[in-house]
Motif scaffolding. Structure first.
Motif, PDB file in Angstrom:
ATOM      1  N   GLU A 180      58.560  12.452-157.117  1.00  0.00           N
ATOM      2  CA  GLU A 180      57.379  13.024-156.463  1.00  0.00           C
ATOM      3  C   GLU A 180      56.470  13.687-157.479  1.00  0.00           C
ATOM      4  O   GLU A 180      56.900  14.528-158.259  1.00  0.00           O
ATOM      5  CB  GLU A 180      57.803  14.065-155.420  1.00  0.00           C
ATOM      6  N   VAL A 206      53.254  16.098-157.632  1.00  0.00           N
ATOM      7  CA  VAL A 206      52.436  17.023-156.854  1.00  0.00           C
ATOM      8  C   VAL A 206      51.181  17.271-157.680  1.00  0.00           C
ATOM      9  O   VAL A 206      51.255  17.799-158.789  1.00  0.00           O
ATOM     10  CB  VAL A 206      53.168  18.349-156.569  1.00  0.00           C
ATOM     11  N   LEU A 207      50.041  16.850-157.148  1.00  0.00           N
ATOM     12  CA  LEU A 207      48.761  16.983-157.839  1.00  0.00           C
ATOM     13  C   LEU A 207      48.022  18.184-157.260  1.00  0.00           C
ATOM     14  O   LEU A 207      47.536  18.138-156.131  1.00  0.00           O
ATOM     15  CB  LEU A 207      47.936  15.708-157.665  1.00  0.00           C
ATOM     16  N   ARG A 224      44.944  20.707-157.385  1.00  0.00           N
ATOM     17  CA  ARG A 224      43.571  20.858-157.877  1.00  0.00           C
ATOM     18  C   ARG A 224      43.092  22.272-157.586  1.00  0.00           C
ATOM     19  O   ARG A 224      43.258  22.762-156.475  1.00  0.00           O
ATOM     20  CB  ARG A 224      42.646  19.853-157.191  1.00  0.00           C
ATOM     21  N   ASP A 253      44.054  22.769-153.580  1.00  0.00           N
ATOM     22  CA  ASP A 253      44.685  21.807-152.682  1.00  0.00           C
ATOM     23  C   ASP A 253      45.724  21.000-153.443  1.00  0.00           C
ATOM     24  O   ASP A 253      45.749  21.008-154.668  1.00  0.00           O
ATOM     25  CB  ASP A 253      43.654  20.911-151.980  1.00  0.00           C
ATOM     26  N   GLU A 254      46.591  20.378-152.683  1.00  0.00           N
ATOM     27  CA  GLU A 254      47.669  19.592-153.269  1.00  0.00           C
ATOM     28  C   GLU A 254      47.715  18.224-152.623  1.00  0.00           C
ATOM     29  O   GLU A 254      47.456  18.074-151.433  1.00  0.00           O
ATOM     30  CB  GLU A 254      49.030  20.261-153.032  1.00  0.00           C
ATOM     31  N   GLU A 255      48.072  17.261-153.447  1.00  0.00           N
ATOM     32  CA  GLU A 255      48.313  15.907-152.975  1.00  0.00           C
ATOM     33  C   GLU A 255      49.706  15.527-153.472  1.00  0.00           C
ATOM     34  O   GLU A 255      50.060  15.802-154.616  1.00  0.00           O
ATOM     35  CB  GLU A 255      47.256  14.970-153.564  1.00  0.00           C
ATOM     36  N   HIS A 256      50.500  14.921-152.616  1.00  0.00           N
ATOM     37  CA  HIS A 256      51.850  14.503-152.976  1.00  0.00           C
ATOM     38  C   HIS A 256      51.874  12.980-153.089  1.00  0.00           C
ATOM     39  O   HIS A 256      51.460  12.284-152.167  1.00  0.00           O
ATOM     40  CB  HIS A 256      52.864  14.978-151.930  1.00  0.00           C
ATOM     41  N   VAL A 257      52.347  12.495-154.237  1.00  0.00           N
ATOM     42  CA  VAL A 257      52.383  11.068-154.498  1.00  0.00           C
ATOM     43  C   VAL A 257      53.819  10.678-154.839  1.00  0.00           C
ATOM     44  O   VAL A 257      54.422  11.270-155.739  1.00  0.00           O
ATOM     45  CB  VAL A 257      51.453  10.694-155.675  1.00  0.00           C
ATOM     46  N   TYR A 288      46.769  10.186-165.170  1.00  0.00           N
ATOM     47  CA  TYR A 288      46.539  11.623-165.021  1.00  0.00           C
ATOM     48  C   TYR A 288      46.261  12.306-166.350  1.00  0.00           C
ATOM     49  O   TYR A 288      46.689  13.427-166.587  1.00  0.00           O
ATOM     50  CB  TYR A 288      47.723  12.268-164.283  1.00  0.00           C
TER      51      TYR A 288
END
Length: 190
Positions: free
Chosen positions: A56, A58-59, A61, A69-73, A87
């Motif tokens: 995982e 976790v991006l 910003r 905010d966070e984005e999970h990829v 990245y």
């Protein structure tokens, strides 16, 4: 050390760490080496990295307007080295056996601020950024206390009322413009 120098040091460290992780993953994947990196990526502690294991990212910003905010990829472990190339400029905050947290400081205001951001006066006299109108008191970011007496005495009543109702901001230029316009009314405590 100045904030700019600290940022450069952290960015350099982050880039070095990311490079090391990517090279280590490539070496482990190609040569099957028993390295600490392989154990990190394969939390079972075995030397082999199992193809298809999910990792995982976790991006996180951080925007100038104070929003985070966070984005999970989800990434297949055997594709992590390739994906990390997407990245560049992101700082590695933490690496765990099944998760890596990356952070990027965006030089813009957040999409949520562009959609519904208003700058106005909070109930405590602070110039603030609100999600929605100031009457709703959903403060996103505070800036500084306003000398309301000075402002009321020098601004046209309509402009003062606009600020109390909330001035809509849609982009970074409007955000910076409003902040600079009212900066001269910052309360000095005298």
């Amino acid at each position: 050390m100045t904030e700019k120098k600290q940022w450069v040091v952290y960015a350099t460290w982050g880039a070095a760490l990311a490079t090391g992780v990517v090279i280590g993953i490539l070496l482990v994947g190609k040569e099957g080496n028993d390295s600490g990196l392989a154990r990190l990526l394969n939390h079972s502690g075995k030397a082999d990295v199992v193809a298809g294991t999910s990792y995982e990212l976790v991006l996180a910003r951080h925007y100038l307007c104070g929003v985070r905010d966070e984005e999970h990829v989800a990434v297949r472990t055997n594709q992590l080295a390739d994906v990390m190339g997407n990245y560049n400029g992101w700082e590695i905050v933490r690496a765990e056996p099944v998760k890596m947290i990356l952070m990027k400081r965006e030089q813009d205001i957040a999409p949520a601020c562009k959609e519904n951001g208003h700058i106005g006066i909070a109930s405590d006299g602070m110039l603030a950024l609100f999600h929605g109108l100031p009457a709703e008191q959903d403060v996103v970011q505070t800036f500084y206390r306003i000398d309301t007496a000075k402002m009321e005495a020098s601004l046209p009543k309509e402009e003062w009322e606009n600020l109390k109702r909330g001035i809509r901001i849609r982009n970074l230029a409007e955000y910076n413009s409003v902040l600079s316009t009212y900066g001269e009314y910052q309360w000095s405590g005298q």
